[in-house]
Design a protein around this motif. Sequence first.
Motif, PDB file in Angstrom:
ATOM      1  N   LEU A 142       0.871  -1.169   0.000  1.00 25.51           N
ATOM      2  CA  LEU A 142       0.000   0.000   0.000  1.00 25.51           C
ATOM      3  C   LEU A 142       0.914   1.225   0.000  1.00 25.51           C
ATOM      4  N   SER A 143       0.613   2.199  -0.838  1.00 25.03           N
ATOM      5  CA  SER A 143       1.418   3.419  -0.878  1.00 25.03           C
ATOM      6  C   SER A 143       0.495   4.611  -1.100  1.00 25.03           C
ATOM      7  N   PRO A 144       0.880   5.777  -0.589  1.00 23.38           N
ATOM      8  CA  PRO A 144       0.036   6.968  -0.783  1.00 23.38           C
ATOM      9  C   PRO A 144      -0.096   7.283  -2.265  1.00 23.38           C
ATOM     10  N   LEU A 145      -1.283   7.720  -2.668  1.00 21.10           N
ATOM     11  CA  LEU A 145      -1.518   8.033  -4.083  1.00 21.10           C
ATOM     12  C   LEU A 145      -0.652   9.197  -4.551  1.00 21.10           C
ATOM     13  N   SER A 146      -0.660  10.271  -3.797  1.00 16.75           N
ATOM     14  CA  SER A 146       0.100  11.436  -4.229  1.00 16.75           C
ATOM     15  C   SER A 146       0.579  12.213  -3.017  1.00 16.75           C
ATOM     16  N   LEU A 147       1.863  12.392  -2.938  1.00 13.70           N
ATOM     17  CA  LEU A 147       2.403  13.205  -1.855  1.00 13.70           C
ATOM     18  C   LEU A 147       2.253  14.693  -2.165  1.00 13.70           C
TER      19      LEU A 147
END
Length: 182
Positions: A142-147
Amino acid sequence: MTMIKIGLVTIFMAIIAVGCDQSRGEEPELTLQTKIMVVALGPVPPRRYSAGGNRGDAAMLLPQVGEVPPSKLYYQGFENDVENSQVTETWRPFQIAFNNTTAMRSIKAGEDFVLYKKLADAYEPYVTIPSGEAGMRRVIFLSPLSLLKNKNRPWMDKPHVTVIAPGAGRLKDKQFVTACIW
């Protein structure tokens, strides 16, 4: 640069853990289950400290909501009530590792697995893990969509899901490293 190293080490450890688990000589289970490992990958928030007291003591503060991924999500499970001979629906916890490996967990094969975030008085869908075949082992990142969109609280929005199946045909007996740049 540090985040790249953390990301690479985490991915490498997850792949080794799955490979070691598969190389024990065990035959894959022929049940309607699939095994997953869920790992959240992302930047570590900066440390903050409280204002010092009389002696100048300061305590490290916990991250704010959304700065780190939820450590625990929930899924709908069933519980057998032996006394009343009934099956009741209940919310079961599912631990999420942050930039670290975790144990493989068995889930039902052949259907999407929805994990929910607990709110004050309800549960809302947070992430959907695509279905897998029976006996399959997968690592879910899981990773953030947009920093750029939400720099201070990247985990407020639903994360991006990346599925790696180390035992899949094109990855079988291969070694690989994936880089994540935050």
